[in-house]
Design an enzyme around this catalytic site. Structure first.
Site, PDB file in Angstrom:
ATOM      1  N   ASP A  53       0.876  -1.170   0.000  1.00 42.79           N
ATOM      2  CA  ASP A  53       0.000   0.000   0.000  1.00 42.79           C
ATOM      3  C   ASP A  53       0.915   1.223   0.000  1.00 42.79           C
ATOM      4  OD1 ASP A  53      -1.601   2.169   0.535  1.00 42.79           O
ATOM      5  OD2 ASP A  53      -2.857   1.118   1.996  1.00 42.79           O
ATOM      6  N   TYR A 150     -10.345  15.066  -6.424  1.00 38.56           N
ATOM      7  CA  TYR A 150      -9.553  14.191  -7.310  1.00 38.56           C
ATOM      8  C   TYR A 150      -8.709  15.043  -8.254  1.00 38.56           C
ATOM      9  CZ  TYR A 150      -8.466  11.051 -11.200  1.00 38.56           C
ATOM     10  OH  TYR A 150      -7.809  10.348 -12.196  1.00 38.56           O
ATOM     11  N   LYS A 154      -4.471  15.355  -8.590  1.00 35.02           N
ATOM     12  CA  LYS A 154      -3.710  15.071  -9.812  1.00 35.02           C
ATOM     13  C   LYS A 154      -2.919  16.310 -10.234  1.00 35.02           C
ATOM     14  CE  LYS A 154      -4.618  10.784 -10.934  1.00 35.02           C
ATOM     15  NZ  LYS A 154      -3.538   9.782 -10.763  1.00 35.02           N
TER      16      LYS A 154
HETATM   17  N1  LIG Z   1      -9.346   5.325 -16.567  1.00 33.58           N
HETATM   18  C1  LIG Z   1      -9.423   6.621 -16.747  1.00 33.58           C
HETATM   19  O1  LIG Z   1     -10.359   7.092 -17.425  1.00 33.58           O
HETATM   20  C2  LIG Z   1      -8.367   7.555 -16.193  1.00 33.58           C
HETATM   21  C3  LIG Z   1      -8.395   8.880 -16.635  1.00 33.58           C
HETATM   22  C4  LIG Z   1      -7.444   9.776 -16.149  1.00 33.58           C
HETATM   23  C5  LIG Z   1      -6.479   9.337 -15.258  1.00 33.58           C
HETATM   24  N2  LIG Z   1      -6.470   8.049 -14.844  1.00 33.58           N
HETATM   25  C6  LIG Z   1      -5.415   7.652 -13.877  1.00 33.58           C
HETATM   26  O2  LIG Z   1      -4.653   6.608 -14.426  1.00 33.58           O
HETATM   27  C7  LIG Z   1      -4.116   5.796 -13.373  1.00 33.58           C
HETATM   28  C8  LIG Z   1      -4.436   4.338 -13.654  1.00 33.58           C
HETATM   29  O3  LIG Z   1      -5.844   4.183 -13.577  1.00 33.58           O
HETATM   30  P1  LIG Z   1      -6.647   3.032 -14.319  1.00 33.58           P
HETATM   31  O4  LIG Z   1      -7.694   3.675 -15.138  1.00 33.58           O
HETATM   32  O5  LIG Z   1      -5.724   2.045 -14.931  1.00 33.58           O
HETATM   33  O6  LIG Z   1      -7.442   2.407 -13.059  1.00 33.58           O
HETATM   34  P2  LIG Z   1      -7.215   1.095 -12.205  1.00 33.58           P
HETATM   35  O7  LIG Z   1      -7.363  -0.103 -13.071  1.00 33.58           O
HETATM   36  O8  LIG Z   1      -8.146   1.234 -11.036  1.00 33.58           O
HETATM   37  O9  LIG Z   1      -5.693   1.194 -11.701  1.00 33.58           O
HETATM   38  C9  LIG Z   1      -5.300   1.761 -10.474  1.00 33.58           C
HETATM   39  C10 LIG Z   1      -4.275   0.853  -9.840  1.00 33.58           C
HETATM   40  O10 LIG Z   1      -3.736   1.478  -8.676  1.00 33.58           O
HETATM   41  C11 LIG Z   1      -3.555   0.501  -7.674  1.00 33.58           C
HETATM   42  N3  LIG Z   1      -3.603   1.194  -6.382  1.00 33.58           N
HETATM   43  C12 LIG Z   1      -4.630   1.925  -5.890  1.00 33.58           C
HETATM   44  N4  LIG Z   1      -4.333   2.378  -4.668  1.00 33.58           N
HETATM   45  C13 LIG Z   1      -3.087   1.925  -4.368  1.00 33.58           C
HETATM   46  C14 LIG Z   1      -2.243   2.043  -3.229  1.00 33.58           C
HETATM   47  N5  LIG Z   1      -2.616   2.720  -2.130  1.00 33.58           N
HETATM   48  N6  LIG Z   1      -1.036   1.441  -3.259  1.00 33.58           N
HETATM   49  C15 LIG Z   1      -0.654   0.739  -4.347  1.00 33.58           C
HETATM   50  N7  LIG Z   1      -1.404   0.597  -5.460  1.00 33.58           N
HETATM   51  C16 LIG Z   1      -2.615   1.178  -5.462  1.00 33.58           C
HETATM   52  C17 LIG Z   1      -4.724  -0.478  -7.879  1.00 33.58           C
HETATM   53  O11 LIG Z   1      -4.429  -1.772  -7.410  1.00 33.58           O
HETATM   54  P3  LIG Z   1      -4.856  -2.241  -5.914  1.00 33.58           P
HETATM   55  O12 LIG Z   1      -6.304  -1.869  -5.750  1.00 33.58           O
HETATM   56  O13 LIG Z   1      -4.603  -3.705  -5.905  1.00 33.58           O
HETATM   57  O14 LIG Z   1      -3.967  -1.500  -4.978  1.00 33.58           O
HETATM   58  C18 LIG Z   1      -4.834  -0.494  -9.397  1.00 33.58           C
HETATM   59  O15 LIG Z   1      -4.032  -1.517  -9.955  1.00 33.58           O
HETATM   60  C19 LIG Z   1      -4.748   6.326 -12.075  1.00 33.58           C
HETATM   61  O16 LIG Z   1      -3.794   7.142 -11.444  1.00 33.58           O
HETATM   62  C20 LIG Z   1      -5.934   7.141 -12.556  1.00 33.58           C
HETATM   63  O17 LIG Z   1      -6.258   8.175 -11.660  1.00 33.58           O
HETATM   64  C21 LIG Z   1      -7.396   7.148 -15.288  1.00 33.58           C
END
Ligand SMILES: NC(=O)c1ccc[n+]([C@@H]2O[C@H](COP(=O)([O-])OP(=O)(O)OC[C@H]3O[C@@H](n4cnc5c(N)ncnc54)[C@H](OP(=O)(O)O)[C@@H]3O)[C@@H](O)[C@H]2O)c1
Length: 246
Positions: A53, A150, A154
């Site tokens: 974490d 949020y 960021k």
């Molecule tokens: N999808 C979108 O539309 C979008 C748009 C803009 C920005 N983003 C950003 O892109 C990044 C990746 O997001 P994603 O869309 O791929 O979503 P995602 O599949 O939910 O990926 C987030 C990852 O972060 C890990 N995580 C969360 N909290 C954590 C912690 N405290 N310690 C370690 N790992 C942690 C989660 O795994 P665990 O739960 O196992 O820890 C998960 O693998 C994020 O930063 C998100 O804010 C996404």
């Protein structure tokens, strides 16, 4: 040359697509996330995993020890851990200001603190020259996200990246931020946005489609390549033009 790649949030979504892209080059990839089983099931060839974490300094210290033991040098550090935190206030927190405090604290812990702790823990292990630090921001940092928390968490990564770029530039290390728009096929939206919301997000793009994790992974991969050696302290938006609006 085989490189060592560390990816937080590497077990799902954008982090996983990025891990697969580097692994396809033959690089050694370390996947980080809280759920050990998700990291193990990710099935990235040649990867190693460490469940942690990253909001907790003790866990990050353990990751740094693992990296020292297993990798030595870090060529590329990708911070994909994050998400829209604070959605579910703890039971009993029905006071409106308690809920505000929860949402803002949770988002800054999840999106800003995770990236700052891991960067500071691994900074001295970055390859000199050639090291890369890559943060994940969001279109929300430019437009807001509804509650502000949020988006602000960021946006906070942008000046941090600028400071790091100045600090690490003389060592041949670049620091950049990728800010995605709406990306499908990740865990970010849980079961996904409602159909009307999804249609609205797609309508905001000039490309007429949702982003996919590979769109973001390809940009991160390029920023980590020798071709991008003179690109630093930048925020690259990957959103099909959505930030300009329609
Ligand atoms: N999808 C979108 O539309 C979008 C748009 C803009 C920005 N983003 C950003 O892109 C990044 C990746 O997001 P994603 O869309 O791929 O979503 P995602 O599949 O939910 O990926 C987030 C990852 O972060 C890990 N995580 C969360 N909290 C954590 C912690 N405290 N310690 C370690 N790992 C942690 C989660 O795994 P665990 O739960 O196992 O820890 C998960 O693998 C994020 O930063 C998100 O804010 C996404």
């Amino acid at each position: 040359m085989t490189r060592n790649i560390v990816i937080s949030g590497g077990g799902t979504g954008i982090g996983l697509a990025t891990a697969q892209m580097f692994a396809a080059d033959g690089d050694r990839v370390l996947l980080l996330g809280r759920r050990a089983e998700v990291l193990e099931k990710a099935g990235v060839p040649g990867s190693v995993t460490c469940a942690a974490d990253l909001t907790r300094p003790a866990d990050v210290r353990r990751v740094a020890e693992f990296v020292a033991r297993e990798l030595g040098t870090v060529d590329v550090l990708v911070h994909s851990a994050g998400g829209a935190g604070g959605q579910h206030p703890p039971a009993g927190a029905d006071d409106p200001l308690e809920q505000v405090a929860h949402a803002w604290t949770d988002n800054f812990r999840l999106n800003t603190l995770t990236a700052a702790l891991l960067t500071e823990a691994l900074k001295d292990r970055l390859a000199e020259p050639g090291g890369r630090v890559l943060f994940l921001s969001s279109i929300a940092a430019y437009r807001g996200s509804g509650s502000g928390a949020y988006a602000a968490s960021k946006a906070a990564l942008h000046p941090y990246a600028h400071d790091l770029a100045r600090q690490l530039g003389p060592h041949g290390i670049t620091v950049n931020v990728v800010a995605p728009g709406y990306i499908e096929d990740t865990e970010f939206f849980g079961a996904g946005p409602a159909p009307e919301r999804r249609a609205q997000l797609i309508a905001e793009t000039s490309t007429g489609r949702a982003g996919i994790p590979g769109d973001v992974a390809a940009t991160l991969h390029w920023l980590a390549s020798p071709a991008a050696a003179h690109v630093t302290s930048q925020i690259i938006q990957v959103n099909g033009g959505a930030e300009r609006g329609h």
